[in-house]
Design a protein around this motif. Structure first.
Motif, PDB file in Angstrom:
ATOM      1  N   LEU A 134     -12.487   7.887  17.874  1.00  0.00           N
ATOM      2  CA  LEU A 134     -12.415   6.457  17.504  1.00  0.00           C
ATOM      3  C   LEU A 134     -11.184   5.816  16.862  1.00  0.00           C
ATOM      4  O   LEU A 134     -10.191   6.646  16.648  1.00  0.00           O
ATOM      5  N   ILE A 135     -10.848   4.658  16.998  1.00  0.00           N
ATOM      6  CA  ILE A 135      -9.892   3.839  16.547  1.00  0.00           C
ATOM      7  C   ILE A 135     -10.215   2.636  15.665  1.00  0.00           C
ATOM      8  O   ILE A 135     -11.242   2.080  16.003  1.00  0.00           O
ATOM      9  N   VAL A 136      -9.728   2.711  14.602  1.00  0.00           N
ATOM     10  CA  VAL A 136     -10.173   1.679  13.439  1.00  0.00           C
ATOM     11  C   VAL A 136      -8.782   0.944  13.147  1.00  0.00           C
ATOM     12  O   VAL A 136      -7.767   1.531  12.644  1.00  0.00           O
ATOM     13  N   MET A 137      -8.835  -0.547  13.678  1.00  0.00           N
ATOM     14  CA  MET A 137      -7.681  -1.515  13.246  1.00  0.00           C
ATOM     15  C   MET A 137      -7.849  -2.228  12.006  1.00  0.00           C
ATOM     16  O   MET A 137      -8.824  -2.586  11.928  1.00  0.00           O
ATOM     17  N   LYS A 138      -6.837  -2.328  11.184  1.00  0.00           N
ATOM     18  CA  LYS A 138      -6.907  -3.057   9.953  1.00  0.00           C
ATOM     19  C   LYS A 138      -5.450  -3.856   9.856  1.00  0.00           C
ATOM     20  O   LYS A 138      -4.433  -3.442   9.992  1.00  0.00           O
ATOM     21  N   MET A 139      -5.887  -5.206   9.582  1.00  0.00           N
ATOM     22  CA  MET A 139      -4.682  -6.030   9.141  1.00  0.00           C
ATOM     23  C   MET A 139      -4.560  -6.131   7.679  1.00  0.00           C
ATOM     24  O   MET A 139      -5.539  -6.412   7.111  1.00  0.00           O
ATOM     25  N   GLY A 140      -3.203  -5.867   7.354  1.00  0.00           N
ATOM     26  CA  GLY A 140      -2.992  -5.932   5.931  1.00  0.00           C
ATOM     27  C   GLY A 140      -2.530  -7.313   5.469  1.00  0.00           C
ATOM     28  O   GLY A 140      -2.907  -8.359   6.092  1.00  0.00           O
ATOM     29  N   ALA A 141      -2.476  -7.512   4.162  1.00  0.00           N
ATOM     30  CA  ALA A 141      -2.111  -8.657   3.505  1.00  0.00           C
ATOM     31  C   ALA A 141      -0.653  -9.231   3.629  1.00  0.00           C
ATOM     32  O   ALA A 141       0.015  -8.334   4.259  1.00  0.00           O
ATOM     33  N   PHE A 142      -0.360 -10.520   3.821  1.00  0.00           N
ATOM     34  CA  PHE A 142       1.025 -10.960   4.393  1.00  0.00           C
ATOM     35  C   PHE A 142       1.971 -10.650   3.019  1.00  0.00           C
ATOM     36  O   PHE A 142       1.539 -10.519   1.949  1.00  0.00           O
ATOM     37  N   GLU A 143       3.211 -10.197   3.589  1.00  0.00           N
ATOM     38  CA  GLU A 143       4.101  -9.978   2.574  1.00  0.00           C
ATOM     39  C   GLU A 143       5.320 -10.768   2.875  1.00  0.00           C
ATOM     40  O   GLU A 143       5.754 -11.166   3.963  1.00  0.00           O
ATOM     41  N   LYS A 144       6.211 -11.504   1.651  1.00  0.00           N
ATOM     42  CA  LYS A 144       7.300 -12.094   1.776  1.00  0.00           C
ATOM     43  C   LYS A 144       8.345 -11.261   2.199  1.00  0.00           C
ATOM     44  O   LYS A 144       8.554 -10.058   2.149  1.00  0.00           O
ATOM     45  N   GLN A 145       9.414 -11.907   3.004  1.00  0.00           N
ATOM     46  CA  GLN A 145      10.541 -11.380   3.502  1.00  0.00           C
ATOM     47  C   GLN A 145      11.646 -11.879   2.744  1.00  0.00           C
ATOM     48  O   GLN A 145      11.693 -13.069   2.100  1.00  0.00           O
ATOM     49  N   ASP A 146      12.855 -11.382   3.046  1.00  0.00           N
ATOM     50  CA  ASP A 146      14.068 -11.990   2.386  1.00  0.00           C
ATOM     51  C   ASP A 146      14.257 -13.557   2.783  1.00  0.00           C
ATOM     52  O   ASP A 146      14.713 -14.449   2.098  1.00  0.00           O
ATOM     53  N   ASN A 147      14.104 -13.712   4.148  1.00  0.00           N
ATOM     54  CA  ASN A 147      14.109 -15.236   4.672  1.00  0.00           C
ATOM     55  C   ASN A 147      12.945 -15.833   4.345  1.00  0.00           C
ATOM     56  O   ASN A 147      11.703 -15.259   4.804  1.00  0.00           O
ATOM     57  N   LYS A 148      13.031 -16.945   3.408  1.00  0.00           N
ATOM     58  CA  LYS A 148      11.633 -17.503   2.762  1.00  0.00           C
ATOM     59  C   LYS A 148      10.877 -18.168   4.102  1.00  0.00           C
ATOM     60  O   LYS A 148       9.614 -18.311   3.946  1.00  0.00           O
ATOM     61  N   LYS A 149      11.413 -18.202   5.315  1.00  0.00           N
ATOM     62  CA  LYS A 149      10.573 -18.676   6.389  1.00  0.00           C
ATOM     63  C   LYS A 149       9.587 -17.706   7.272  1.00  0.00           C
ATOM     64  O   LYS A 149       8.823 -18.074   7.899  1.00  0.00           O
ATOM     65  N   PHE A 150      10.043 -16.312   6.791  1.00  0.00           N
ATOM     66  CA  PHE A 150       8.904 -15.500   7.341  1.00  0.00           C
ATOM     67  C   PHE A 150       8.288 -14.478   6.623  1.00  0.00           C
ATOM     68  O   PHE A 150       8.522 -14.413   5.573  1.00  0.00           O
ATOM     69  N   LEU A 151       7.204 -14.324   7.117  1.00  0.00           N
ATOM     70  CA  LEU A 151       6.169 -13.248   6.370  1.00  0.00           C
ATOM     71  C   LEU A 151       6.123 -12.077   7.433  1.00  0.00           C
ATOM     72  O   LEU A 151       6.201 -12.161   8.670  1.00  0.00           O
ATOM     73  N   SER A 152       5.812 -10.844   6.613  1.00  0.00           N
ATOM     74  CA  SER A 152       5.375  -9.870   7.531  1.00  0.00           C
ATOM     75  C   SER A 152       3.975  -9.140   7.287  1.00  0.00           C
ATOM     76  O   SER A 152       3.553  -9.568   6.204  1.00  0.00           O
ATOM     77  N   GLN A 153       3.159  -8.897   8.138  1.00  0.00           N
ATOM     78  CA  GLN A 153       1.907  -8.557   8.040  1.00  0.00           C
ATOM     79  C   GLN A 153       1.617  -6.885   8.586  1.00  0.00           C
ATOM     80  O   GLN A 153       1.935  -6.641   9.568  1.00  0.00           O
ATOM     81  N   PRO A 154       1.380  -5.858   7.660  1.00  0.00           N
ATOM     82  CA  PRO A 154       1.043  -4.567   8.087  1.00  0.00           C
ATOM     83  C   PRO A 154      -0.168  -4.493   8.891  1.00  0.00           C
ATOM     84  O   PRO A 154      -1.188  -5.031   8.633  1.00  0.00           O
ATOM     85  N   ILE A 155      -0.021  -3.601  10.066  1.00  0.00           N
ATOM     86  CA  ILE A 155      -1.130  -3.415  10.825  1.00  0.00           C
ATOM     87  C   ILE A 155      -1.268  -1.721  10.655  1.00  0.00           C
ATOM     88  O   ILE A 155      -0.254  -1.157  11.085  1.00  0.00           O
ATOM     89  N   SER A 156      -2.400  -1.487  10.520  1.00  0.00           N
ATOM     90  CA  SER A 156      -2.766   0.006  10.504  1.00  0.00           C
ATOM     91  C   SER A 156      -3.855   0.421  11.731  1.00  0.00           C
ATOM     92  O   SER A 156      -4.981  -0.330  11.700  1.00  0.00           O
ATOM     93  N   ILE A 157      -3.378   1.397  12.603  1.00  0.00           N
ATOM     94  CA  ILE A 157      -4.328   1.903  13.401  1.00  0.00           C
ATOM     95  C   ILE A 157      -4.507   3.242  13.155  1.00  0.00           C
ATOM     96  O   ILE A 157      -3.699   4.378  13.041  1.00  0.00           O
ATOM     97  N   ASP A 158      -5.982   3.446  12.667  1.00  0.00           N
ATOM     98  CA  ASP A 158      -6.284   4.849  12.422  1.00  0.00           C
ATOM     99  C   ASP A 158      -7.141   5.379  13.575  1.00  0.00           C
ATOM    100  O   ASP A 158      -8.176   4.902  13.996  1.00  0.00           O
ATOM    101  N   TYR A 159      -6.519   6.391  14.059  1.00  0.00           N
ATOM    102  CA  TYR A 159      -7.045   7.112  15.296  1.00  0.00           C
ATOM    103  C   TYR A 159      -7.765   8.417  14.599  1.00  0.00           C
ATOM    104  O   TYR A 159      -6.925   9.246  13.988  1.00  0.00           O
ATOM    105  N   TYR A 160      -8.988   8.501  14.929  1.00  0.00           N
ATOM    106  CA  TYR A 160      -9.799   9.645  14.439  1.00  0.00           C
ATOM    107  C   TYR A 160     -10.038  10.531  15.772  1.00  0.00           C
ATOM    108  O   TYR A 160     -10.484  10.168  16.868  1.00  0.00           O
TER     109      TYR A 160
END
Length: 134
Positions: A50-76
């Motif tokens: 199976l696969i479990v997809m998780k979207m993480g919390a937003f994180e700030k970037q050096d450029n104040k106009k951008f955010l990043s968001q971690p995505i984790s794909i857990d493959y079992y």
């Protein structure tokens, strides 16, 4: 406020789900966690695949106009010889989605409850960039 960004993040999430479901049709996909009715199957001896997809919390970037968001794909995967190959395929499929980039992965073996069953687990990590409208 941020309506274009909200639409964008939903589109990217839909693309990720579609890519996983299209390229891995035999691998059940879940978001955030495996439902209890599914975990009962594994307790009863069904092999993990199976696969479990998780979207993480937003994180700030050096450029104040951008955010990043971690995505984790857990493959079992249990009792399969193609763990590395499937991992490479997941990376290849998702890194083609705009604003999504591969960051790293982690591979380990987990024991199922108090048994002698072991499951290969690969956490494949991505990041997606989002531009704020403000």
């Amino acid at each position: 406020m941020n309506e274009i960004v909200k639409t964008h993040i939903q589109e990217i999430k839909s693309e990720i789900v579609a890519a996983l479901e299209t390229n891995f049709p035999l691998v059940p996909l879940f978001e955030d966690e495996v439902p209890e009715e599914e975990t009962k199957k594994y307790d009863e001896g069904a092999p993990y695949y199976l696969i479990v997809m998780k979207m993480g919390a937003f994180e700030k970037q050096d450029n104040k106009k951008f955010l990043s968001q971690p995505i984790s794909i857990d493959y079992y995967s249990e009792n399969r010889d193609d763990v590395d190959e499937t991992t490479l395929d997941i990376i290849s499929v998702l890194k083609t989605i705009k604003t999504v980039s591969f960051t790293d992965s982690d591979k380990f073996r987990a024991r199922h409850a108090n048994s002698n069953r072991f499951v290969d687990v690969v956490s494949i990590n991505f990041s997606r960039m989002t531009k704020l409208e403000c």
